[in-house]
Design a protein around this motif. Structure first.
Motif, short mmCIF file in Angstrom:
data_model
loop_
_atom_site.label_atom_id
_atom_site.label_comp_id
_atom_site.label_asym_id
_atom_site.label_seq_id
_atom_site.Cartn_x
_atom_site.Cartn_y
_atom_site.Cartn_z
N LYS A 65 72.85 1.05 -7.22
CA LYS A 65 71.76 0.40 -7.31
C LYS A 65 70.74 1.02 -7.87
N LYS A 66 70.52 2.03 -7.48
CA LYS A 66 69.17 2.86 -7.71
C LYS A 66 68.73 3.20 -9.51
N ARG A 71 70.62 1.10 -11.74
CA ARG A 71 70.37 -0.21 -12.09
C ARG A 71 69.25 -0.71 -11.95
N ILE A 72 68.51 -0.52 -10.94
CA ILE A 72 67.12 -0.99 -10.45
C ILE A 72 65.68 0.19 -11.95
N LYS A 73 66.46 1.48 -11.72
CA LYS A 73 65.76 1.82 -13.09
C LYS A 73 65.55 1.20 -14.13
#
Length: 160
Positions: A128-129, A131-133
């Motif tokens: 998830k991190k 995909r966000i970054k």
């Protein structure tokens, strides 16, 4: 001029084969100094701070003498003074210096894997991190770059 921690001076002067302003000459001198430090295998350049101050020639005789040396013949100069002739501006040169080889296992690897191949870490939180970054990064010629507010892109480097 580079000065070692022991006080040994490495004196260097430049001669330009192109017209230049004082500001351009100082810029070239800075770049040559950094290249000289690299060529001398200097591992650490420490900048605790800096000041920009106008120093009159009459108060800076050593530097003034070096600037005059560059405009005369070189055969009689002592070996302690190195003279380099620049045929073109550094800004015109197509030189890229990779200071360190790309490191394999750094913080960049998961982002590179995702951008290049769509591979995410197995851990759902880490995935998830990433995909966000990821939208703030781009991969170009195998190198990772991050968007910046002040400059177009920043080259991401490893711990070395």
């Amino acid at each position: 001029m580079l000065v070692s921690p022991e006080g040994k001076e490495f004196t260097y002067t430049l001669r330009f084969e192109f017209s230049t302003t004082n500001n351009e000459a100082e810029y070239e001198a800075l770049l040559v100094g950094l290249r000289l430090a690299r060529d001398l295998n200097i591992q650490h350049l420490k900048f605790k701070g800096f000041e920009i101050e106008h120093v009159r020639r009459s108060q800076n005789k050593k530097t003034d003498s070096l600037s005059k040396l560059a405009s005369i013949t070189f055969a009689h100069l002592a070996k302690e003074v190195v003279v380099e002739t620049l045929e073109r501006r550094s800004i015109d040169a197509e030189e890229v210096n990779d200071l360190y080889p790309d490191e394999e296992n750094t913080w960049m690897k998961p982002i590179k894997d995702y951008l290049a191949y769509g591979i995410l870490p197995e851990d759902k939180g880490d995935a998830k991190k990433i995909r966000i970054k990821a939208p703030s990064y781009k991969l170009q010629d195998g190198k990772l770059y991050q968007k910046s507010f002040l400059t177009p892109w920043l080259w991401c480097v490893g711990p070395s």
